[in-house]
Write a protein that holds these residues in place. Structure first.
Motif, PDB file in Angstrom:
ATOM      1  N   UNK A   8       0.840  -1.193   0.000  1.00 20.23           N
ATOM      2  CA  UNK A   8       0.000   0.000   0.000  1.00 20.23           C
ATOM      3  C   UNK A   8       0.879   1.249   0.000  1.00 20.23           C
ATOM      4  N   UNK A   9       0.584   2.190  -0.899  1.00 19.07           N
ATOM      5  CA  UNK A   9       1.306   3.452  -0.965  1.00 19.07           C
ATOM      6  C   UNK A   9       2.580   3.417  -1.781  1.00 19.07           C
ATOM      7  N   UNK A  10       2.998   2.235  -2.247  1.00 19.65           N
ATOM      8  CA  UNK A  10       4.205   2.139  -3.068  1.00 19.65           C
ATOM      9  C   UNK A  10       4.017   2.949  -4.354  1.00 19.65           C
ATOM     10  N   UNK A  11       5.116   3.334  -4.960  1.00 24.67           N
ATOM     11  CA  UNK A  11       5.077   4.078  -6.216  1.00 24.67           C
ATOM     12  C   UNK A  11       5.434   3.154  -7.366  1.00 24.67           C
ATOM     13  N   UNK A  15       5.409   4.235 -18.042  1.00 27.80           N
ATOM     14  CA  UNK A  15       5.696   5.182 -19.135  1.00 27.80           C
ATOM     15  C   UNK A  15       5.892   6.600 -18.600  1.00 27.80           C
ATOM     16  N   UNK A  16       6.702   6.735 -17.590  1.00 27.81           N
ATOM     17  CA  UNK A  16       7.087   8.007 -16.959  1.00 27.81           C
ATOM     18  C   UNK A  16       6.021   8.635 -16.068  1.00 27.81           C
ATOM     19  N   UNK A  17       4.841   8.056 -15.970  1.00 30.01           N
ATOM     20  CA  UNK A  17       3.787   8.598 -15.099  1.00 30.01           C
ATOM     21  C   UNK A  17       3.813   7.862 -13.763  1.00 30.01           C
ATOM     22  N   UNK A  18       3.876   8.632 -12.661  1.00 32.28           N
ATOM     23  CA  UNK A  18       3.907   8.039 -11.326  1.00 32.28           C
ATOM     24  C   UNK A  18       2.495   7.717 -10.847  1.00 32.28           C
ATOM     25  N   UNK A  19       2.370   6.544 -10.241  1.00 33.00           N
ATOM     26  CA  UNK A  19       1.101   6.093  -9.674  1.00 33.00           C
ATOM     27  C   UNK A  19       1.363   5.560  -8.272  1.00 33.00           C
ATOM     28  N   UNK A  23      -4.780  -0.332  -3.668  1.00 26.14           N
ATOM     29  CA  UNK A  23      -5.402  -1.577  -3.205  1.00 26.14           C
ATOM     30  C   UNK A  23      -4.830  -2.752  -3.986  1.00 26.14           C
ATOM     31  N   UNK A  24      -4.871  -3.939  -3.369  1.00 22.91           N
ATOM     32  CA  UNK A  24      -4.453  -5.179  -4.032  1.00 22.91           C
ATOM     33  C   UNK A  24      -5.503  -6.242  -3.726  1.00 22.91           C
ATOM     34  N   UNK A 148       7.366  -0.353 -17.132  1.00 25.03           N
ATOM     35  CA  UNK A 148       6.877  -0.346 -15.752  1.00 25.03           C
ATOM     36  C   UNK A 148       8.065  -0.471 -14.814  1.00 25.03           C
ATOM     37  N   UNK A 149       8.145   0.505 -13.896  1.00 19.94           N
ATOM     38  CA  UNK A 149       9.223   0.508 -12.910  1.00 19.94           C
ATOM     39  C   UNK A 149       8.617   0.610 -11.514  1.00 19.94           C
ATOM     40  N   UNK A 150       9.221  -0.088 -10.594  1.00 23.84           N
ATOM     41  CA  UNK A 150       8.767  -0.077  -9.208  1.00 23.84           C
ATOM     42  C   UNK A 150       9.777   0.704  -8.385  1.00 23.84           C
ATOM     43  N   UNK A 151       9.299   1.674  -7.631  1.00 29.32           N
ATOM     44  CA  UNK A 151      10.165   2.471  -6.767  1.00 29.32           C
ATOM     45  C   UNK A 151      10.142   1.823  -5.384  1.00 29.32           C
ATOM     46  N   UNK A 152      11.297   1.461  -4.886  1.00 28.36           N
ATOM     47  CA  UNK A 152      11.358   0.787  -3.589  1.00 28.36           C
ATOM     48  C   UNK A 152      11.763   1.746  -2.498  1.00 28.36           C
TER      49      UNK A 152
END
Length: 152
Positions: A8-11, A15-19, A23-24, A148-152
Motif C-alpha cells: 500500500x502506498x508504493x510508487x 511510461x514516466x507517469x507516477x502512480x 489496493x491489491x 513499468x518501474x517499481x520504486x522501492x
C-alpha cells in the motif's frame, strides 16, 4: 517486481507517469477458474498479475468513461476510439478470493466483465461492479507498450 512485494502506498512508474498503489485484490474468474491479482493505482489505473506467475505484470489498463452500450446486451463487436474490438469470450464474473489491502472505494470488488481485443493488441474490458451496479470499463494495450518501474 513480484506481486507479493507490492505494498500500500508504493510508487509504480508506467511510461514516466507516477502512480500510487491504493489496493491489491486476488480474484478468480468463475467461467475459466483463472486466478489473478489486480493492483489498483491512482489515476484510475490497474496493473494485473496472472497466477501463478507472480514475477511480472500481465497487463496494465486505465479506467475509461463507460462505453455507450448497455452491459446486458453488449454486441460481439465494439467500436472504441476508431478501432473495432471483437469479443474474446463469454460474460464472466470475477469473485474476490482475498482483499489483500486497501479500501473498497479504490478497488472494484466483485464484477461481471467481458473481454474484447483489437488486431493491434489493444483491449477493452467492459465491467459491471456487482455491489454498486457501476460500470468499470477498462482499456489497455499490449503489455510490451508499457515501461513499468517499481520504486522501492
Amino acid at each position: 517486481m513480484n506481486v507479493s512485494n507490492i505494498k500500500l502506498g508504493a510508487t509504480i512508474i508506467v511510461n514516466s507517469a507516477k502512480h500510487s498503489v491504493l489496493a491489491k485484490v486476488f480474484y478468480i474468474s468463475i467461467k475459466t477458474n483463472r486466478k489473478y491479482w489486480k493492483i489498483f493505482l491512482s489515476s484510475d489505473c490497474v496493473l494485473g498479475y496472472d497466477f501463478p506467475n507472480t514475477s511480472m505484470p500481465a497487463y496494465f489498463g486505465k479506467l475509461i468513461q463507460p462505453l455507450p452500450y448497455d452491459y446486458d446486451s453488449l454486441p460481439d463487436k465494439i467500436i472504441f476510439d476508431g478501432k473495432v474490438y471483437k469479443k474474446d469470450g463469454p460474460d464472466d464474473y470475477e469473485r474476490v478470493l482475498n482483499f489483500e489491502f486497501g479500501d473498497l472505494k479504490d478497488a472494484e470488488g466483485e464484477c461481471r466483465f467481458i473481454n474484447y481485443s483489437a488486431d493491434d493488441g489493444s483491449w477493452i474490458s467492459p465491467g459491471l461492479i456487482s455491489e454498486t451496479g457501476t460500470r468499470a470499463d477498462v482499456y489497455g494495450e499490449d503489455i510490451s507498450k508499457y515501461e513499468i518501474k517499481f520504486v522501492e
